[in-house]
Design a protein around this motif. Structure first.
Motif, PDB file in Angstrom:
ATOM      1  N   MET A   1      38.930  27.114  44.385  1.00 25.74           N
ATOM      2  CA  MET A   1      38.659  28.395  43.730  1.00 25.74           C
ATOM      3  C   MET A   1      39.958  28.939  43.133  1.00 25.74           C
ATOM      4  O   MET A   1      40.942  29.143  43.853  1.00 25.74           O
ATOM      5  N   ASN A   2      39.929  29.187  41.825  1.00 24.23           N
ATOM      6  CA  ASN A   2      41.100  29.726  41.129  1.00 24.23           C
ATOM      7  C   ASN A   2      40.872  31.222  40.907  1.00 24.23           C
ATOM      8  O   ASN A   2      40.228  31.632  39.926  1.00 24.23           O
ATOM      9  N   ILE A   3      41.394  32.044  41.806  1.00 26.67           N
ATOM     10  CA  ILE A   3      41.139  33.485  41.759  1.00 26.67           C
ATOM     11  C   ILE A   3      41.731  34.099  40.493  1.00 26.67           C
ATOM     12  O   ILE A   3      41.114  34.972  39.867  1.00 26.67           O
ATOM     13  N   ASP A   4      42.931  33.653  40.094  1.00 23.89           N
ATOM     14  CA  ASP A   4      43.556  34.193  38.879  1.00 23.89           C
ATOM     15  C   ASP A   4      42.672  33.955  37.658  1.00 23.89           C
ATOM     16  O   ASP A   4      42.553  34.820  36.782  1.00 23.89           O
ATOM     17  N   LYS A   5      42.050  32.779  37.587  1.00 26.79           N
ATOM     18  CA  LYS A   5      41.172  32.458  36.461  1.00 26.79           C
ATOM     19  C   LYS A   5      39.933  33.358  36.462  1.00 26.79           C
ATOM     20  O   LYS A   5      39.500  33.848  35.410  1.00 26.79           O
ATOM     21  N   ILE A   6      39.371  33.594  37.635  1.00 26.84           N
ATOM     22  CA  ILE A   6      38.190  34.452  37.747  1.00 26.84           C
ATOM     23  C   ILE A   6      38.516  35.867  37.290  1.00 26.84           C
ATOM     24  O   ILE A   6      37.777  36.486  36.513  1.00 26.84           O
ATOM     25  N   ILE A   7      39.632  36.389  37.763  1.00 31.41           N
ATOM     26  CA  ILE A   7      40.040  37.748  37.398  1.00 31.41           C
ATOM     27  C   ILE A   7      40.319  37.835  35.899  1.00 31.41           C
ATOM     28  O   ILE A   7      39.947  38.812  35.232  1.00 31.41           O
ATOM     29  N   LYS A   8      40.971  36.806  35.349  1.00 31.03           N
ATOM     30  CA  LYS A   8      41.249  36.797  33.915  1.00 31.03           C
ATOM     31  C   LYS A   8      39.957  36.840  33.107  1.00 31.03           C
ATOM     32  O   LYS A   8      39.845  37.585  32.119  1.00 31.03           O
ATOM     33  N   THR A   9      38.965  36.060  33.534  1.00 34.80           N
ATOM     34  CA  THR A   9      37.676  36.057  32.839  1.00 34.80           C
ATOM     35  C   THR A   9      37.024  37.433  32.890  1.00 34.80           C
ATOM     36  O   THR A   9      36.492  37.927  31.883  1.00 34.80           O
ATOM     37  N   LEU A  10      37.057  38.074  34.045  1.00 35.33           N
ATOM     38  CA  LEU A  10      36.464  39.403  34.189  1.00 35.33           C
ATOM     39  C   LEU A  10      37.186  40.417  33.306  1.00 35.33           C
ATOM     40  O   LEU A  10      36.549  41.237  32.625  1.00 35.33           O
ATOM     41  N   ASN A  11      38.506  40.369  33.308  1.00 31.99           N
ATOM     42  CA  ASN A  11      39.275  41.314  32.495  1.00 31.99           C
ATOM     43  C   ASN A  11      39.022  41.097  31.002  1.00 31.99           C
ATOM     44  O   ASN A  11      38.963  42.057  30.225  1.00 31.99           O
ATOM     45  N   GLU A  12      38.881  39.837  30.602  1.00 28.93           N
ATOM     46  CA  GLU A  12      38.611  39.532  29.193  1.00 28.93           C
ATOM     47  C   GLU A  12      37.227  40.016  28.767  1.00 28.93           C
ATOM     48  O   GLU A  12      36.974  40.199  27.568  1.00 28.93           O
ATOM     49  N   ASN A  13      36.359  40.243  29.736  1.00 35.43           N
ATOM     50  CA  ASN A  13      35.017  40.743  29.445  1.00 35.43           C
ATOM     51  C   ASN A  13      34.918  42.262  29.580  1.00 35.43           C
ATOM     52  O   ASN A  13      33.802  42.813  29.644  1.00 35.43           O
ATOM     53  N   GLY A  14      36.058  42.920  29.634  1.00 38.54           N
ATOM     54  CA  GLY A  14      36.070  44.385  29.616  1.00 38.54           C
ATOM     55  C   GLY A  14      36.038  45.068  30.961  1.00 38.54           C
ATOM     56  O   GLY A  14      35.850  46.286  31.037  1.00 38.54           O
ATOM     57  N   TYR A  15      36.218  44.301  32.034  1.00 33.28           N
ATOM     58  CA  TYR A  15      36.231  44.899  33.366  1.00 33.28           C
ATOM     59  C   TYR A  15      37.668  45.047  33.866  1.00 33.28           C
ATOM     60  O   TYR A  15      38.582  44.385  33.375  1.00 33.28           O
ATOM     61  N   GLU A  16      37.852  45.915  34.843  1.00 31.31           N
ATOM     62  CA  GLU A  16      39.132  46.027  35.544  1.00 31.31           C
ATOM     63  C   GLU A  16      38.960  45.314  36.883  1.00 31.31           C
ATOM     64  O   GLU A  16      38.304  45.827  37.784  1.00 31.31           O
ATOM     65  N   ALA A  17      39.547  44.133  36.997  1.00 35.33           N
ATOM     66  CA  ALA A  17      39.358  43.325  38.198  1.00 35.33           C
ATOM     67  C   ALA A  17      40.684  43.101  38.912  1.00 35.33           C
ATOM     68  O   ALA A  17      41.725  42.949  38.281  1.00 35.33           O
ATOM     69  N   SER A  18      40.637  43.092  40.232  1.00 35.62           N
ATOM     70  CA  SER A  18      41.823  42.830  41.037  1.00 35.62           C
ATOM     71  C   SER A  18      41.407  42.131  42.323  1.00 35.62           C
ATOM     72  O   SER A  18      40.230  42.137  42.695  1.00 35.62           O
ATOM     73  N   TYR A  19      42.379  41.539  42.987  1.00 32.21           N
ATOM     74  CA  TYR A  19      42.109  40.774  44.212  1.00 32.21           C
ATOM     75  C   TYR A  19      42.847  41.395  45.387  1.00 32.21           C
ATOM     76  O   TYR A  19      43.979  41.866  45.271  1.00 32.21           O
ATOM     77  N   ASP A  20      42.204  41.409  46.533  1.00 30.04           N
ATOM     78  CA  ASP A  20      42.860  41.870  47.760  1.00 30.04           C
ATOM     79  C   ASP A  20      42.045  41.357  48.938  1.00 30.04           C
ATOM     80  O   ASP A  20      40.977  40.776  48.773  1.00 30.04           O
ATOM     81  N   ASN A  21      42.574  41.582  50.129  1.00 33.60           N
ATOM     82  CA  ASN A  21      41.824  41.266  51.349  1.00 33.60           C
ATOM     83  C   ASN A  21      41.314  42.563  51.941  1.00 33.60           C
ATOM     84  O   ASN A  21      42.066  43.527  52.099  1.00 33.60           O
ATOM     85  N   LEU A  22      40.051  42.595  52.257  1.00 33.97           N
ATOM     86  CA  LEU A  22      39.405  43.805  52.744  1.00 33.97           C
ATOM     87  C   LEU A  22      39.090  43.658  54.227  1.00 33.97           C
ATOM     88  O   LEU A  22      38.506  42.650  54.644  1.00 33.97           O
ATOM     89  N   TYR A  23      39.500  44.639  55.016  1.00 31.27           N
ATOM     90  CA  TYR A  23      39.231  44.628  56.448  1.00 31.27           C
ATOM     91  C   TYR A  23      37.820  45.120  56.686  1.00 31.27           C
ATOM     92  O   TYR A  23      37.477  46.257  56.386  1.00 31.27           O
ATOM     93  N   LYS A  24      36.964  44.251  57.199  1.00 31.30           N
ATOM     94  CA  LYS A  24      35.564  44.609  57.422  1.00 31.30           C
ATOM     95  C   LYS A  24      35.036  43.894  58.655  1.00 31.30           C
ATOM     96  O   LYS A  24      35.250  42.699  58.827  1.00 31.30           O
TER      97      LYS A  24
END
Length: 256
Positions: A1-24
């Motif tokens: 899984m290439n997280i940077d590529k996924i985020i880049k695709t989302l941003n190129e489609n007009g979204y604000e995307a970011s990655y983090d770890n969520l405590y749940k």
């Protein structure tokens, strides 16, 4: 899984995307946060996409985001309410990050960054500049509130003869390095008011070692480097430095 590529695709489609770890639910889960013209993002956990392609993940996130109705955000209006949110704030520390596309409110130090999270029952949310502006508070006011909450949550533990500092949740407890009053308390109660070295085990905890009878600083720095490289995930690394709390000066100095 290439997280940077996924985020880049989302941003190129007009979204604000970011990655983090969520405590749940008692564990840290990798997640992508997606939003459009909003303070609160929709969370997509990546562990549910095991063995899926990057393109599939990005397209699925876009599809599911489109199914989110605006009323779903109504429960989060309290995020803008300083009186409701100030008691949830905690100060956190992390390694230096690429600031491009990162809206998190930070204070950059020599070898790490100070930032803030809101702690809820099963998750945390990083504080952004937009949130601070909505509260009408300065950075210093947010930091003062977060430090007070930190002091109430920090704990000292003995682990096979080592003095460990973290917080009640065991999450982002290395923030104690920014709490001079707490470090003074530790010096008085655990080290006979003496000086001690601070080893950044991770962003979640610190190891404290009394200066008296301690190995040379270079030995400690080598130990930090070896442990970081062998055992600590990149997302959890704080720094490769060793720190020293000087009791009579009430000051933390760094050995880079």
């Amino acid at each position: 899984m290439n997280i940077d590529k996924i985020i880049k695709t989302l941003n190129e489609n007009g979204y604000e995307a970011s990655y983090d770890n969520l405590y749940k639910d008692g564990e840290s889960r990798p997640a992508i946060f997606v939003k459009q013209n909003a303070i609160i993002a929709v969370v997509f956990y990546l562990d549910v996409y095991e063995n899926e392609s990057d393109d599939f993940i990005a397209n699925d996130i876009i599809s599911k985001f489109g199914e989110c109705d605006a009323p779903q955000f109504s429960n989060y209006t309290f995020i803008n309410d300083w009186e409701a949110i100030s008691s949830t704030l905690r100060l956190c520390v992390r390694s230096h990050k690429d600031r491009e596309g990162d809206a998190t409110m930070v204070e950059v130090k020599n070898d790490y960054e100070v930032y803030f999270r809101m702690f809820f029952e099963n998750y945390t949310i990083a504080v952004t500049e937009k949130m601070r502006e909505a509260w009408g508070k300065t950075f210093e006011e947010v930091k003062a509130s977060a430090l007070k909450n930190n002091s109430d949550s920090l704990v000292v533990k003995d682990f096979y003869g080592m003095t460990i500092v973290t917080n009640k949740e065991g999450l982002y407890g290395a923030s104690a390095i920014e709490d001079i009053d707490f470090l003074s308390f530790v010096s008085n109660c655990y080290f006979d008011s003496g000086n001690f070295y601070i080893i950044p085990s991770s962003v979640h905890e610190l190891i404290l070692i009394p200066c008296k009878g301690c190995p040379p600083v270079e030995h400690l720095k080598n130990m930090v480097s070896q442990v970081n490289d062998a055992y600590v995930e990149d997302k959890d690394k704080l720094s490769y430095s060793v720190y020293k709390f000087v009791s009579n000066l009430k000051e933390v100095i760094v050995f880079e």
